[in-house]
Design a protein around this motif. Structure first.
Motif, PDB file in Angstrom:
ATOM      1  N   GLN A 151      19.703  39.158  18.834  1.00  0.00           N
ATOM      2  CA  GLN A 151      18.541  38.483  18.700  1.00  0.00           C
ATOM      3  C   GLN A 151      18.119  38.783  17.070  1.00  0.00           C
ATOM      4  O   GLN A 151      17.489  39.774  16.709  1.00  0.00           O
ATOM      5  CB  GLN A 151      17.629  39.174  19.390  1.00  0.00           C
ATOM      6  CG  GLN A 151      17.795  38.836  20.818  1.00  0.00           C
ATOM      7  CD  GLN A 151      16.919  39.524  21.801  1.00  0.00           C
ATOM      8  OE1 GLN A 151      16.392  40.311  21.754  1.00  0.00           O
ATOM      9  NE2 GLN A 151      16.622  39.027  23.211  1.00  0.00           N
ATOM     10  N   SER A 170      15.338  32.163  28.080  1.00  0.00           N
ATOM     11  CA  SER A 170      13.865  31.972  27.835  1.00  0.00           C
ATOM     12  C   SER A 170      13.624  32.042  26.287  1.00  0.00           C
ATOM     13  O   SER A 170      14.601  32.342  25.438  1.00  0.00           O
ATOM     14  CB  SER A 170      12.814  32.732  28.322  1.00  0.00           C
ATOM     15  OG  SER A 170      12.963  33.914  27.997  1.00  0.00           O
ATOM     16  N   THR A 214      12.132  34.018  24.717  1.00  0.00           N
ATOM     17  CA  THR A 214      12.146  35.401  24.017  1.00  0.00           C
ATOM     18  C   THR A 214      13.582  35.950  24.132  1.00  0.00           C
ATOM     19  O   THR A 214      13.914  36.463  23.250  1.00  0.00           O
ATOM     20  CB  THR A 214      11.487  36.237  25.293  1.00  0.00           C
ATOM     21  OG1 THR A 214      10.038  35.855  25.193  1.00  0.00           O
ATOM     22  CG2 THR A 214      11.461  37.706  24.973  1.00  0.00           C
ATOM     23  N   ASN A 215      14.464  35.463  25.180  1.00  0.00           N
ATOM     24  CA  ASN A 215      15.734  36.031  25.296  1.00  0.00           C
ATOM     25  C   ASN A 215      16.912  35.171  24.379  1.00  0.00           C
ATOM     26  O   ASN A 215      17.804  35.997  23.816  1.00  0.00           O
ATOM     27  CB  ASN A 215      16.162  35.951  26.669  1.00  0.00           C
ATOM     28  CG  ASN A 215      15.377  36.676  27.569  1.00  0.00           C
ATOM     29  OD1 ASN A 215      14.852  37.929  27.113  1.00  0.00           O
ATOM     30  ND2 ASN A 215      15.226  36.303  28.632  1.00  0.00           N
ATOM     31  N   ARG A 239      12.612  35.284  14.467  1.00  0.00           N
ATOM     32  CA  ARG A 239      11.884  36.553  15.031  1.00  0.00           C
ATOM     33  C   ARG A 239      11.238  37.309  14.048  1.00  0.00           C
ATOM     34  O   ARG A 239      10.670  38.219  14.516  1.00  0.00           O
ATOM     35  CB  ARG A 239      13.129  37.174  15.809  1.00  0.00           C
ATOM     36  CG  ARG A 239      13.832  36.408  17.038  1.00  0.00           C
ATOM     37  CD  ARG A 239      14.778  37.250  17.644  1.00  0.00           C
ATOM     38  NE  ARG A 239      15.538  36.728  18.680  1.00  0.00           N
ATOM     39  CZ  ARG A 239      15.154  36.411  19.958  1.00  0.00           C
ATOM     40  NH1 ARG A 239      14.131  37.161  20.256  1.00  0.00           N
ATOM     41  NH2 ARG A 239      15.807  35.966  20.870  1.00  0.00           N
ATOM     42  N   ARG A 253      17.195  32.266  21.193  1.00  0.00           N
ATOM     43  CA  ARG A 253      16.461  31.477  19.944  1.00  0.00           C
ATOM     44  C   ARG A 253      17.663  30.747  19.182  1.00  0.00           C
ATOM     45  O   ARG A 253      18.454  31.314  18.836  1.00  0.00           O
ATOM     46  CB  ARG A 253      15.308  32.338  19.256  1.00  0.00           C
ATOM     47  CG  ARG A 253      14.288  32.535  20.259  1.00  0.00           C
ATOM     48  CD  ARG A 253      13.054  33.159  19.017  1.00  0.00           C
ATOM     49  NE  ARG A 253      11.943  33.805  19.974  1.00  0.00           N
ATOM     50  CZ  ARG A 253      10.758  34.059  19.382  1.00  0.00           C
ATOM     51  NH1 ARG A 253      10.961  34.262  17.998  1.00  0.00           N
ATOM     52  NH2 ARG A 253       9.693  34.520  20.112  1.00  0.00           N
TER      53      ARG A 253
END
Length: 562
Positions: A76, A29, A31-32, A81, A34
């Motif tokens: 991540q 998603s 969130t997980n 972020r 990018r």
């Protein structure tokens, strides 16, 4: 220091030099994963250039060799972020405030279970679209069931789709839908889909019997009008003003009837105003009665309907045909609903005209009668037309002297119930010679019309036959031909709407100088069609002259258009 955040749920596969990474059991998603995060498989890393969906990433050409179903890690570290220090502090505070025991993780409509990487033990996950709820125990989301409020749907509808928590009523009881899968066509009390919520109550005890009418009396009274007091049962329902009939049990034709003036205890008093029979009786049956009809509004059987205010109007109101009076029609007219149930007499001597009927639509059962007067008073043709639908077989029809018609509306058309048709018959003649030129078609103009029983000769116009209405006629055409100068090779007569040999030919051939040419034919014609009689001679050698010494045309209508 805080370690870098990463995501590694599921396994991945990628071809050597490939740009598409496919995941199994992954939830990539926003969130997980990018764009800008780093994908690591083994000791080889690559920047993620795009996240296609929950199970697919896009990377530059993979240089770490082919990988199938292997573990992976997404670091991540994407610039997407990171934000300013104050913003990050605010976000951290918000996350800290939300990341407490009991905080709900919301499950997307497209998922069947919560993301395993989300939540801590003791937290709950909830899917608003279905009401499904999970709790995280020992690091695993455990399904608890469906939790949602009741939705009251009213009486059960077999065609409707029901979902968990829907409440419907069947035969007085209420049921709640308990199946996780919405469905239709499963009536209660099917336990797979419904749980009893509230059952219909038991039928209550029968109430006490209330006061009733009826009753009897052994009071000896003579039949007559005026105040009558009966001793009867107590507790009856009679009240002042109720109409009562007291009749002899031995013979109900002996009775007294009137309004109650008093009832108390066992005493019932009526003011008798209507009686039947005579004598004194002590076996009375007491019952309610209706008001007697008045002379102005009552129909008595003995009068055989002679007491109707208007018998003709009653006949018309009942859909019948009133022949007691005639409505005169002497010129073009448009009839209305006032024509229903009446006889109309059509006449006129100055010109033909049209009578337009009321519409048959919405007037089912209505009847109209039409009659054309005698040839003295009705010397023309009269068209009967319907503003919608047909009258008989067409939108209009033509009537003449002595003809009659009864029609009834079926709601769309005027249907002929009864009819009297007078066929057109007659004879046209020509006694004088008519010169014929060889090989030339010549119309025979008739000079005399006769043999029409009415004497109107409505088919004779312009020395020829003109059809008064669409119909079929039988024609018999006769002529005697002579020649001069040479003998004929062929003589013929033709009958039709044009002067051509093709339209009904009757011929005689021979090498003589005179002869009879005749024939009979049946022709279907339209209203106003001109039927011509044509003659021709054809000589051998030089052109010759001929003559139709005499000619006659007999006709008879054989197939009326109605």
């Amino acid at each position: 220091m805080t370690a870098l955040a990463s995501y590694s749920t599921g396994t991945v596969s990628v071809a050597a030099g490939g740009t598409t990474v496919t995941g199994v059991g992954t939830i990539w998603s926003g969130t997980n994963a990018r764009p800008g995060d780093v994908l690591q498989i083994g000791n080889f890393q690559s920047v993620i250039s795009d996240v296609t969906d929950l199970t697919q990433l896009v990377v530059p050409p993979w240089g770490g060799g082919a990988q199938v179903g292997v573990a992976y890690k997404i670091w991540q570290v994407s610039p997407q972020r990171f934000a300013g220090a104050q913003a990050m502090q605010t976000v951290n505070e918000l996350v800290a405030a939300l990341n407490t025991t009991g905080f709900f993780v919301f499950v997307d409509v497209g998922l069947t279970a919560p993301d395993p990487s989300l939540g801590d033990d003791g937290q709950y996950a909830f899917q608003p679209t279905t009401g499904k709820t999970w709790a995280k125990v020992a690091g695993v989301w455990t399904y608890l069931g469906i939790y949602k409020g009741f939705s009251f749907r009213g009486p059960y509808d077999n065609a409707a789709t029901y979902s968990y928590g829907d409440v419907q009523t069947t035969a007085g009881s209420s049921y709640v839908y308990i199946n996780a899968t919405p469905s239709a066509g499963h009536a209660a009390p099917n336990a797979t889909y419904w749980q009893l919520l509230a059952s219909i109550g038991a039928t209550g005890n029968t109430g006490a019997t209330g006061a009733g009418y009826g009753g009897t009396s052994a009071t000896s009274l003579a039949i007559g009008t005026g105040s009558k007091v009966f001793t009867t049962q107590a507790g009856l329902a009679y009240q002042g003003g109720a109409r009562v009939r007291t009749s002899s049990n031995a013979n109900g034709a002996n009775y007294m009837e009137g309004l109650v003036t008093a009832y108390s205890g066992t005493s019932l008093t009526i003011n008798a105003d209507t009686v039947g029979g005579s004598g004194t009786f002590a076996d009375w049956n007491i019952n309610l009665a209706g008001n007697a009809g008045t002379a102005a509004g009552a129909l008595l059987a003995a009068n055989n309907l002679s007491d109707l205010t208007s018998a003709p109007a009653a006949i018309r109101n009942l859909g019948g045909l009133d022949l007691s009076a005639v409505v005169a029609v002497t010129a073009a007219a448009t009839l209305t609903s006032s024509a229903f149930g009446k006889l109309h007499l059509i006449s006129g001597t100055s010109s033909s005209y049209t009578v337009t009927l009321p519409t048959p639509v919405g007037n089912t059962g209505a009847i109209i009668a039409l009659s054309v007067d005698n040839p003295t008073n009705a010397t023309k043709l009269y068209t009967i037309a319907s503003p919608s639908g047909n009258v008989g077989r067409a939108t209009s029809l033509v009537m003449w002297a002595y003809e009659q018609l009864v029609i009834r509306s079926d709601g769309a058309n005027w249907v002929i119930v009864s009819a009297k048709q007078i066929p057109f018959v007659g004879r046209f003649t020509r006694a004088s010679d008519l010169t014929l030129v060889s090989a030339t078609i010549t119309e025979i103009p008739f000079t005399v019309a006769s043999d029409d029983p009415t004497g109107l000769n409505l088919c004779f116009s312009g020395n020829r036959f003109v059809a008064p209405r669409a119909s079929s006629f039988v024609f018999s055409l006769y002529s005697y031909h002579t020649s001069s100068g040479a003998s004929f090779n062929q003589n013929w007569l033709a009958l039709g709407t044009v002067t051509t040999k093709a339209s009904g030919t009757y011929s005689w051939t021979g090498s003589v100088n005179a002869g009879t040419v005749y024939g009979t034919s049946r022709l279907a014609v339209t209203a106003g069609a001109n039927i011509l009689a044509a003659a021709n001679v054809d000589g051998t050698g030089p052109k010759v002259a001929g003559a139709a010494v005499s000619a006659l045309l007999d006709f008879s209508e054989v197939c009326p258009s109605w």
